[in-house]
Design a protein around this motif. Structure first.
Motif, PDB file in Angstrom:
ATOM      1  N   GLN A 107       0.824  -1.208   0.000  1.00 21.96           N
ATOM      2  CA  GLN A 107       0.000   0.000   0.000  1.00 21.96           C
ATOM      3  C   GLN A 107       0.860   1.260   0.000  1.00 21.96           C
ATOM      4  O   GLN A 107       0.512   2.252  -0.658  1.00 21.96           O
ATOM      5  N   ALA A 108       1.990   1.227   0.707  1.00 21.73           N
ATOM      6  CA  ALA A 108       2.890   2.387   0.733  1.00 21.73           C
ATOM      7  C   ALA A 108       3.470   2.632  -0.658  1.00 21.73           C
ATOM      8  O   ALA A 108       3.587   3.787  -1.101  1.00 21.73           O
ATOM      9  N   LEU A 110       2.086   1.790  -3.521  1.00 22.89           N
ATOM     10  CA  LEU A 110       1.015   2.315  -4.371  1.00 22.89           C
ATOM     11  C   LEU A 110       0.823   3.811  -4.148  1.00 22.89           C
ATOM     12  O   LEU A 110       0.713   4.580  -5.113  1.00 22.89           O
ATOM     13  N   LYS A 111       0.769   4.201  -2.891  1.00 32.24           N
ATOM     14  CA  LYS A 111       0.534   5.608  -2.567  1.00 32.24           C
ATOM     15  C   LYS A 111       1.677   6.496  -3.037  1.00 32.24           C
ATOM     16  O   LYS A 111       1.478   7.666  -3.371  1.00 32.24           O
ATOM     17  N   ALA A 112       2.893   5.930  -3.055  1.00 30.33           N
ATOM     18  CA  ALA A 112       4.064   6.695  -3.484  1.00 30.33           C
ATOM     19  C   ALA A 112       4.249   6.654  -5.001  1.00 30.33           C
ATOM     20  O   ALA A 112       5.176   7.272  -5.534  1.00 30.33           O
ATOM     21  N   GLY A 113       3.377   5.929  -5.684  1.00 31.40           N
ATOM     22  CA  GLY A 113       3.487   5.844  -7.132  1.00 31.40           C
ATOM     23  C   GLY A 113       4.622   4.955  -7.615  1.00 31.40           C
ATOM     24  O   GLY A 113       5.041   5.043  -8.773  1.00 31.40           O
ATOM     25  N   LYS A 114       5.109   4.099  -6.736  1.00 31.15           N
ATOM     26  CA  LYS A 114       6.205   3.186  -7.106  1.00 31.15           C
ATOM     27  C   LYS A 114       5.603   1.902  -7.694  1.00 31.15           C
ATOM     28  O   LYS A 114       5.495   0.882  -7.025  1.00 31.15           O
ATOM     29  N   ASN A 115       5.207   2.010  -8.939  1.00 26.35           N
ATOM     30  CA  ASN A 115       4.453   0.931  -9.563  1.00 26.35           C
ATOM     31  C   ASN A 115       5.237  -0.364  -9.713  1.00 26.35           C
ATOM     32  O   ASN A 115       4.694  -1.453  -9.544  1.00 26.35           O
ATOM     33  N   ARG A 116       6.500  -0.277 -10.058  1.00 20.94           N
ATOM     34  CA  ARG A 116       7.306  -1.484 -10.208  1.00 20.94           C
ATOM     35  C   ARG A 116       7.475  -2.204  -8.875  1.00 20.94           C
ATOM     36  O   ARG A 116       7.395  -3.430  -8.796  1.00 20.94           O
ATOM     37  N   LYS A 186      -5.984  -1.311 -11.213  1.00 20.96           N
ATOM     38  CA  LYS A 186      -5.197  -1.238  -9.986  1.00 20.96           C
ATOM     39  C   LYS A 186      -5.886  -0.446  -8.874  1.00 20.96           C
ATOM     40  O   LYS A 186      -6.067  -0.944  -7.766  1.00 20.96           O
ATOM     41  N   LYS A 187      -6.262   0.791  -9.149  1.00 23.09           N
ATOM     42  CA  LYS A 187      -6.778   1.649  -8.080  1.00 23.09           C
ATOM     43  C   LYS A 187      -8.077   1.142  -7.460  1.00 23.09           C
ATOM     44  O   LYS A 187      -8.144   0.981  -6.240  1.00 23.09           O
ATOM     45  N   PRO A 188      -9.125   0.883  -8.232  1.00 17.19           N
ATOM     46  CA  PRO A 188     -10.366   0.436  -7.578  1.00 17.19           C
ATOM     47  C   PRO A 188     -10.248  -0.937  -6.911  1.00 17.19           C
ATOM     48  O   PRO A 188     -10.967  -1.219  -5.962  1.00 17.19           O
ATOM     49  N   LEU A 189      -9.347  -1.766  -7.397  1.00 19.93           N
ATOM     50  CA  LEU A 189      -9.247  -3.126  -6.885  1.00 19.93           C
ATOM     51  C   LEU A 189      -8.326  -3.243  -5.675  1.00 19.93           C
ATOM     52  O   LEU A 189      -8.640  -3.945  -4.712  1.00 19.93           O
TER      53      LEU A 189
END
Length: 202
Positions: A107-108, A110-116, A186-189
């Motif tokens: 979750q951290a 995702l929130k930081a935009g670190k997709n890889r 990604k986001k809604p799920l």
């Protein structure tokens, strides 16, 4: 959203995911190799574990296991005794949610935009769940199903081959599907709006 409403929502999600995982058991899942099969239900359990944490993931897995033993296990003669049945259904299916141990880092990321990084953690979560589930099946196969091994084949090796093959097949499928979900929905799920988890202390 209040804490009580968030908790109710999580419980609903647990019930829905468990029911979905159980429904997937009725989809053909043999690989074409005798006794090696894929467990599709690990995929929604992994998604919930990454969305809501290990408590929710394991609760959904446990519910799935109870449903599976009642609706399929007993009818197919897959329960030899109470210990084997408990190990291969409630326990094995519950630990499929252990991928939620990576929930915080996922979750951290995702929130930081670190997709890889998030994708790598999602893969890790799926593989943790698969390995934990099939380790239980391996133990049960070694201890309880050993008499079904071909003559001259050690029970542990027979169980390792059968359950190891199923783990590899399920692991590959889980990684592929989770990758697709991470790149499409990604986001809604994976990111609930309330941000809650089942065992949150906050």
């Amino acid at each position: 959203m209040s804490k009580s409403n968030s908790r109710v929502l999580i419980l609903v999600e647990i019930a829905v995911i468990a029911a979905f995982a159980m429904a997937l058991e009725y989809v053909p899942h043999k690989t074409g190799i005798s006794s090696i099969e894929m467990s599709y239900g690990v995929i929604p359990i992994t998604v919930l574990a990454l969305r809501r944490g290990p408590g929710a993931g394991m609760a959904a897995g446990l519910t799935w296991g109870v449903l599976d033993i009642m609706l399929i296990g007993f009818g197919e003669g897959s329960v030899l005794n109470p210990i084997q049945g408990f190990l291969e259904y409630p326990i094995a299916f519950a630990v499929a949610g252990l991928g939620g141990l990576l929930y915080g880092r996922f979750q951290a990321a995702l929130k930081a935009g670190k997709n890889r990084e998030a994708l790598g953690l999602a893969w890790g979560a799926g593989l943790i769940g698969v390995l934990a589930k099939y380790f239980c099946h391996f133990l049960a196969g070694w201890v309880f199903w050993g008499s079904y091994a071909p003559k001259g084949t050690p029970a542990w090796l027979y169980s390792l081959v059968i359950n190891g093959g199923s783990a590899v097949a399920t692991g590959i499928l889980t990684v592929i599907v989770v990758s697709v979900l991470m790149t499409t929905v990604k986001k809604p799920l994976f990111e609930p709006k309330d941000g809650g988890q089942l065992l949150s202390q906050h």
